[in-house]
Design an enzyme around this catalytic site. Structure first.
Site, PDB file in Angstrom:
ATOM      1  N   LEU A 189       1.194   1.470 -13.658  1.00 38.20           N
ATOM      2  CA  LEU A 189       2.182   0.684 -12.918  1.00 38.20           C
ATOM      3  C   LEU A 189       2.834   1.568 -11.850  1.00 38.20           C
ATOM      4  CD1 LEU A 189       3.947  -1.213 -15.864  1.00 38.20           C
ATOM      5  CD2 LEU A 189       1.992  -1.956 -14.475  1.00 38.20           C
ATOM      6  N   GLY A 234       2.645   1.127  -8.296  1.00 37.32           N
ATOM      7  CA  GLY A 234       2.184   0.893  -6.930  1.00 37.32           C
ATOM      8  C   GLY A 234       2.037   2.155  -6.101  1.00 37.32           C
ATOM      9  N   GLY A 252      -0.772  11.062  14.163  1.00 39.96           N
ATOM     10  CA  GLY A 252       0.461  10.305  13.906  1.00 39.96           C
ATOM     11  C   GLY A 252       1.593  11.235  13.528  1.00 39.96           C
ATOM     12  N   GLY A 307       0.388   4.472  10.501  1.00 41.62           N
ATOM     13  CA  GLY A 307       1.018   3.260   9.991  1.00 41.62           C
ATOM     14  C   GLY A 307       0.211   2.657   8.853  1.00 41.62           C
ATOM     15  N   LEU A 341       9.435   0.385   3.165  1.00 40.62           N
ATOM     16  CA  LEU A 341      10.202   1.333   2.363  1.00 40.62           C
ATOM     17  C   LEU A 341      10.373   0.794   0.955  1.00 40.62           C
ATOM     18  CD1 LEU A 341      12.993   2.119   4.978  1.00 40.62           C
ATOM     19  CD2 LEU A 341      11.124   3.634   4.274  1.00 40.62           C
ATOM     20  N   HIS A 345      35.629  20.654   0.076  1.00 42.84           N
ATOM     21  CA  HIS A 345      35.283  21.838   0.875  1.00 42.84           C
ATOM     22  C   HIS A 345      34.779  22.933  -0.053  1.00 42.84           C
ATOM     23  CE1 HIS A 345      35.455  24.812   4.042  1.00 42.84           C
ATOM     24  NE2 HIS A 345      36.087  25.623   3.219  1.00 42.84           N
TER      25      HIS A 345
HETATM   26  P1  FAD Z   1       3.128  -1.158  -3.384  1.00 43.50           P
HETATM   27  O1  FAD Z   1       4.012  -0.093  -3.873  1.00 43.50           O
HETATM   28  O2  FAD Z   1       2.121  -0.876  -2.388  1.00 43.50           O
HETATM   29  O3  FAD Z   1       2.557  -1.919  -4.635  1.00 43.50           O
HETATM   30  C1  FAD Z   1       1.637  -2.947  -4.523  1.00 43.50           C
HETATM   31  C2  FAD Z   1       0.817  -3.016  -5.791  1.00 43.50           C
HETATM   32  O4  FAD Z   1       0.100  -4.235  -5.799  1.00 43.50           O
HETATM   33  C3  FAD Z   1      -0.221  -1.908  -5.900  1.00 43.50           C
HETATM   34  O5  FAD Z   1      -0.062  -1.218  -7.112  1.00 43.50           O
HETATM   35  C4  FAD Z   1      -1.554  -2.655  -5.862  1.00 43.50           C
HETATM   36  O6  FAD Z   1      -2.546  -2.070  -6.675  1.00 43.50           O
HETATM   37  C5  FAD Z   1      -1.161  -4.011  -6.396  1.00 43.50           C
HETATM   38  N1  FAD Z   1      -2.059  -5.104  -5.998  1.00 43.50           N
HETATM   39  C6  FAD Z   1      -2.521  -5.380  -4.760  1.00 43.50           C
HETATM   40  N2  FAD Z   1      -3.290  -6.485  -4.774  1.00 43.50           N
HETATM   41  C7  FAD Z   1      -3.324  -6.896  -6.061  1.00 43.50           C
HETATM   42  C8  FAD Z   1      -3.955  -7.989  -6.709  1.00 43.50           C
HETATM   43  N3  FAD Z   1      -4.676  -8.894  -6.048  1.00 43.50           N
HETATM   44  N4  FAD Z   1      -3.791  -8.114  -8.057  1.00 43.50           N
HETATM   45  C9  FAD Z   1      -3.042  -7.219  -8.744  1.00 43.50           C
HETATM   46  N5  FAD Z   1      -2.418  -6.184  -8.172  1.00 43.50           N
HETATM   47  C10 FAD Z   1      -2.551  -6.030  -6.848  1.00 43.50           C
HETATM   48  N6  FAD Z   1       9.072   4.704   0.831  1.00 43.50           N
HETATM   49  C11 FAD Z   1      10.332   5.141   0.612  1.00 43.50           C
HETATM   50  O7  FAD Z   1      11.267   4.319   0.590  1.00 43.50           O
HETATM   51  N7  FAD Z   1      10.596   6.477   0.393  1.00 43.50           N
HETATM   52  C12 FAD Z   1       9.616   7.398   0.414  1.00 43.50           C
HETATM   53  O8  FAD Z   1       9.896   8.590   0.216  1.00 43.50           O
HETATM   54  C13 FAD Z   1       8.289   6.972   0.667  1.00 43.50           C
HETATM   55  N8  FAD Z   1       7.286   7.869   0.704  1.00 43.50           N
HETATM   56  C14 FAD Z   1       6.007   7.430   0.933  1.00 43.50           C
HETATM   57  C15 FAD Z   1       4.991   8.376   1.005  1.00 43.50           C
HETATM   58  C16 FAD Z   1       3.693   7.961   1.244  1.00 43.50           C
HETATM   59  C17 FAD Z   1       2.592   8.987   1.326  1.00 43.50           C
HETATM   60  C18 FAD Z   1       3.400   6.579   1.388  1.00 43.50           C
HETATM   61  C19 FAD Z   1       2.001   6.111   1.603  1.00 43.50           C
HETATM   62  C20 FAD Z   1       4.402   5.642   1.327  1.00 43.50           C
HETATM   63  C21 FAD Z   1       5.724   6.062   1.113  1.00 43.50           C
HETATM   64  N9  FAD Z   1       6.775   5.155   1.079  1.00 43.50           N
HETATM   65  C22 FAD Z   1       8.056   5.597   0.864  1.00 43.50           C
HETATM   66  C23 FAD Z   1       6.557   3.718   1.269  1.00 43.50           C
HETATM   67  C24 FAD Z   1       6.547   3.003  -0.093  1.00 43.50           C
HETATM   68  O9  FAD Z   1       5.565   3.592  -0.913  1.00 43.50           O
HETATM   69  C25 FAD Z   1       6.275   1.527   0.078  1.00 43.50           C
HETATM   70  O10 FAD Z   1       7.171   0.986   1.015  1.00 43.50           O
HETATM   71  C26 FAD Z   1       6.421   0.801  -1.241  1.00 43.50           C
HETATM   72  O11 FAD Z   1       5.527   1.307  -2.194  1.00 43.50           O
HETATM   73  C27 FAD Z   1       6.183  -0.698  -1.067  1.00 43.50           C
HETATM   74  O12 FAD Z   1       6.332  -1.308  -2.294  1.00 43.50           O
HETATM   75  P2  FAD Z   1       5.590  -2.682  -2.644  1.00 43.50           P
HETATM   76  O13 FAD Z   1       6.085  -3.071  -3.993  1.00 43.50           O
HETATM   77  O14 FAD Z   1       5.741  -3.638  -1.534  1.00 43.50           O
HETATM   78  O15 FAD Z   1       4.042  -2.338  -2.684  1.00 43.50           O
HETATM   79  P1  NAI Z   2       4.751   5.418  11.025  1.00 41.85           P
HETATM   80  O1  NAI Z   2       4.839   4.083  11.627  1.00 41.85           O
HETATM   81  O2  NAI Z   2       5.978   6.093  10.529  1.00 41.85           O
HETATM   82  O3  NAI Z   2       4.110   6.436  12.074  1.00 41.85           O
HETATM   83  C1  NAI Z   2       2.873   6.223  12.670  1.00 41.85           C
HETATM   84  C2  NAI Z   2       2.810   7.054  13.939  1.00 41.85           C
HETATM   85  O4  NAI Z   2       1.486   7.063  14.412  1.00 41.85           O
HETATM   86  C3  NAI Z   2       3.703   6.516  15.043  1.00 41.85           C
HETATM   87  O5  NAI Z   2       4.549   7.525  15.518  1.00 41.85           O
HETATM   88  C4  NAI Z   2       2.708   6.082  16.110  1.00 41.85           C
HETATM   89  O6  NAI Z   2       3.188   6.268  17.426  1.00 41.85           O
HETATM   90  C5  NAI Z   2       1.541   7.021  15.815  1.00 41.85           C
HETATM   91  N1  NAI Z   2       0.261   6.528  16.365  1.00 41.85           N
HETATM   92  C6  NAI Z   2      -0.191   5.264  16.381  1.00 41.85           C
HETATM   93  N2  NAI Z   2      -1.394   5.223  16.984  1.00 41.85           N
HETATM   94  C7  NAI Z   2      -1.710   6.502  17.349  1.00 41.85           C
HETATM   95  C8  NAI Z   2      -2.812   7.102  18.008  1.00 41.85           C
HETATM   96  N3  NAI Z   2      -3.852   6.392  18.441  1.00 41.85           N
HETATM   97  N4  NAI Z   2      -2.795   8.438  18.209  1.00 41.85           N
HETATM   98  C9  NAI Z   2      -1.743   9.180  17.796  1.00 41.85           C
HETATM   99  N5  NAI Z   2      -0.673   8.654  17.164  1.00 41.85           N
HETATM  100  C10 NAI Z   2      -0.654   7.333  16.940  1.00 41.85           C
HETATM  101  O7  NAI Z   2       3.636   5.293   9.873  1.00 41.85           O
HETATM  102  P2  NAI Z   2       3.177   6.324   8.757  1.00 41.85           P
HETATM  103  O8  NAI Z   2       3.698   7.680   9.025  1.00 41.85           O
HETATM  104  O9  NAI Z   2       1.703   6.135   8.622  1.00 41.85           O
HETATM  105  O10 NAI Z   2       3.898   5.768   7.460  1.00 41.85           O
HETATM  106  C11 NAI Z   2       3.596   4.441   6.978  1.00 41.85           C
HETATM  107  C12 NAI Z   2       4.784   3.854   6.296  1.00 41.85           C
HETATM  108  O11 NAI Z   2       5.092   4.560   5.109  1.00 41.85           O
HETATM  109  C13 NAI Z   2       6.000   3.900   7.177  1.00 41.85           C
HETATM  110  O12 NAI Z   2       6.367   2.562   7.447  1.00 41.85           O
HETATM  111  C14 NAI Z   2       7.050   4.581   6.391  1.00 41.85           C
HETATM  112  O13 NAI Z   2       8.246   3.850   6.373  1.00 41.85           O
HETATM  113  C15 NAI Z   2       6.485   4.692   4.992  1.00 41.85           C
HETATM  114  N6  NAI Z   2       6.814   6.024   4.499  1.00 41.85           N
HETATM  115  C16 NAI Z   2       8.114   6.307   4.210  1.00 41.85           C
HETATM  116  C17 NAI Z   2       8.478   7.561   3.823  1.00 41.85           C
HETATM  117  C18 NAI Z   2       9.896   7.847   3.565  1.00 41.85           C
HETATM  118  O14 NAI Z   2      10.676   6.909   3.457  1.00 41.85           O
HETATM  119  N7  NAI Z   2      10.306   9.097   3.450  1.00 41.85           N
HETATM  120  C19 NAI Z   2       7.510   8.635   3.675  1.00 41.85           C
HETATM  121  C20 NAI Z   2       6.183   8.252   4.046  1.00 41.85           C
HETATM  122  C21 NAI Z   2       5.871   6.981   4.414  1.00 41.85           C
END
Ligand code: FAD
Ligand code: NAI
Length: 467
Positions: A38, A40, A181, A272, A320, A445
């Site tokens: 579990l 995601g 990116g 993205g 997020l 502080h």
């Molecule tokens: P997910 O977490 O994507 O969950 C969806 C689930 O649905 C998955 O487990 C999938 O297997 C399941 N599913 C899909 N289709 C089906 C189906 N047909 N049947 C059954 N199950 C299914 N966000 C933050 O706020 N802070 C962070 O620090 C942060 N760091 C990140 C770092 C990385 C590398 C990445 C990739 C993302 C990060 N994010 C972060 C973004 C965050 O992970 C997502 O915004 C969040 O997980 C979205 O939650 P969700 O519940 O919409 O979907």
């Molecule tokens: P992002 O949208 O943050 O960044 C993608 C970047 O790729 C943008 O700056 C864009 O201009 C660039 N880009 C697009 N096309 C390009 C090209 N052809 N060549 C070069 N650059 C290009 O998406 P990212 O970093 O993939 O993250 C995905 C999602 O995961 C985000 O929406 C983010 O909110 C979430 N996430 C959140 C984290 C957190 O809250 N700390 C950590 C990691 C991910």
């Protein structure tokens, strides 16, 4: 066929929060997840594992670069890459097991299998052993999340051309890495591997890192990451990536249109993420998608089918975890007849580089574009006593406030502990507190939070005591 009051597809932060809240409100609830664990994306390959490795590599970086200045001699330090990843796996396991416990505690039924719609109230769930369950739900919440997106000319083969997911399961530390990116994933991944000694190049299309945030944050972060040794190329258009066997090559046009190439052990694509609806059988429903493939909802997060809701990454907006969680509570409490609200403009964005980046409310660029007047209160951490004591003086707090009424419009922080400091700004925005009132409360502080006090003081029109 088993019937449930509430069926949730996907167990990420959207899905599991919806399931627990549903059970708390007395609904017979089932959570369906296609993977064996579990949590995601966030728990398994997103928020949690990245923060675990960011913390480990931060400790290492501190030890190598700053310990001696503190008078701590730690010679011949080295990294056990395998152990670093093993600890990360344990952290993930603790969290996924925690979710198993919470589901049992709340009596949420869990089915591991892929769910697809048969009709508006019926789902078929295909399990790993190919067994099938048919289940019915009075209300169904789609929380299926997102998957990495790519750009034309770039095929993610998961071998040399990878995403954050593969980067989190590498067996060996790469010697070189090109990241396409310079968004949130780009800078977090660059930080992890740069601290370990991997040669990093970020290639970004826009003219700023973190292009969606206040531009001063990206500009400040770029200087800091560049000083740390990360090569950052802005305004470059990647058009091709090739897997060369032991390496990968990325081709791009630079600012003046010249073709450039860089070869590296891996190319990590972080441009993205796209909403994930594959295999959901939406064609058997009247649920609609927008042009980006996100599920269309009304402001109650209801799809075109009134008993089917959608939340989290699959409906787009800020991708997020905490946004997905808010939407989960919003939908379930609404089903329960309550009147919950979501304030999308008060959802903070956080980035776990060092120093950290955090933001809530309007950026300066957005205010300019809207023609809204504002005052700025900016305070550097170099003038903060706690930051100096800890040698974490990089960055600043920037407060944007209404020039007449003093109401907060946006708060942007680049600095140590920014991601925790931002919570106070969220309270300020949520309760429409003025910059002056934010400044006139007591801050302990010495703390980094005094940087917030000073920036609010300046934004309210009074001079800072410390600069
Ligand atoms: P997910 O977490 O994507 O969950 C969806 C689930 O649905 C998955 O487990 C999938 O297997 C399941 N599913 C899909 N289709 C089906 C189906 N047909 N049947 C059954 N199950 C299914 N966000 C933050 O706020 N802070 C962070 O620090 C942060 N760091 C990140 C770092 C990385 C590398 C990445 C990739 C993302 C990060 N994010 C972060 C973004 C965050 O992970 C997502 O915004 C969040 O997980 C979205 O939650 P969700 O519940 O919409 O979907
Ligand atoms: P992002 O949208 O943050 O960044 C993608 C970047 O790729 C943008 O700056 C864009 O201009 C660039 N880009 C697009 N096309 C390009 C090209 N052809 N060549 C070069 N650059 C290009 O998406 P990212 O970093 O993939 O993250 C995905 C999602 O995961 C985000 O929406 C983010 O909110 C979430 N996430 C959140 C984290 C957190 O809250 N700390 C950590 C990691 C991910």
């Amino acid at each position: 066929m088993e019937h449930y009051d509430l069926v949730i597809i996907g167990s990420g932060p959207g899905g599991y929060v919806a399931a627990i809240r549903g059970a708390q409100l007395g609904y017979k609830t089932v959570l369906i997840e296609k993977y064996n664990t579990l949590g995601g994306t966030c728990t398994n390959v997103g928020c949690i594992p990245t923060k675990a490795i960011l913390d480990s590599t931060h400790h290492y970086h501190e030890a190598v670069h700053h310990f001696a200045t503190h008078g701590i001699m730690a010679n011949e330090l080295s990294v056990d890459f395998g152990q670093l990843y093993t600890r990360k796996d344990k952290v993930v396991l603790q969290n996924t097991q925690g979710l198993n416990f919470l589901m049992r505690k709340n009596k949420v039924a869990v089915i591991h299998g892929t769910a697809s719609f048969v009709d508006h109230t019926t789902l078929r769930v295909v399990k790993e052993d190919n067994g099938t369950d048919l289940i019915q739900g009075s209300n169904i919440i789609i929380a299926t999340g997102s998957k990495p997106a790519t750009i034309p000319g770039v095929v993610i083969d998961k071998k040399r051309v990878i995403t954050s997911t593969e980067a989190l399961s590498l067996k060996q530390q790469p010697k070189s890495l090109v990241i396409i990116g310079g968004g949130v994933i780009g800078v977090e991944m660059a930080s992890i591997f740069n601290r370990l000694g991997t040669a990093i190049t970020i290639i970004e299309y826009a003219d700023h890192l973190l292009a969606n945030m206040d531009h001063e944050l990206g500009t400040g972060l770029r200087k800091i990451l560049s000083n740390d040794g990360i090569r950052i190329l802005l305004q470059q258009a990647v058009y091709k990536v090739e897997n060369l066997g032991d390496t990968a090559k990325v081709s791009f046009k630079d600012r003046v249109g010249q073709i450039q190439e860089i070869e590296a052990d891996y190319v990590l694509v972080a441009v993205g993420r796209s909403p994930y609806t594959e295999g959901l059988g939406l064609e058997n429903t009247a649920v609609e998608l927008d042009v980006r493939g996100a599920i269309l909802t009304n402001d109650r997060l209801q799809t075109a089918v009134p008993n089917i809701y959608a939340i989290g990454d699959v409906i787009g907006g800020a991708m997020l975890a905490h946004k997905a969680e808010e939407e989960a509570l919003f939908v379930v409490e609404q089903i329960n007849g309550q009147k919950p609200k979501i304030h999308y403009d008060q959802i903070p964005a956080v980035v776990y580089t060092w120093p950290e980046v955090a933001s809530v409310g309007f950026t300066e660029e957005e205010l300019k574009a809207k023609g809204v007047n504002y005052t700025i209160g900016s305070f550097p951490f170099s003038a903060n006593a706690r930051a100096r004591a800890g040698m974490d003086t990089q960055g600043f707090v920037k407060v944007l406030a209404d020039p007449v009424y003093g109401e907060l419009l946006g708060v942007h922080v680049l600095g140590a502990r920014a991601v925790d400091l931002i919570a106070q700004a969220v309270v300020g925005l949520a309760y429409e507190i003025t910059a002056d009132s934010m400044a006139r409360i007591s801050y302990a502080h010495p703390t980094y939070s005094e940087g917030m006090k000073e920036a609010h003081t300046i934004a309210s029109g009074r001079p800072s005591i410390n600069i």
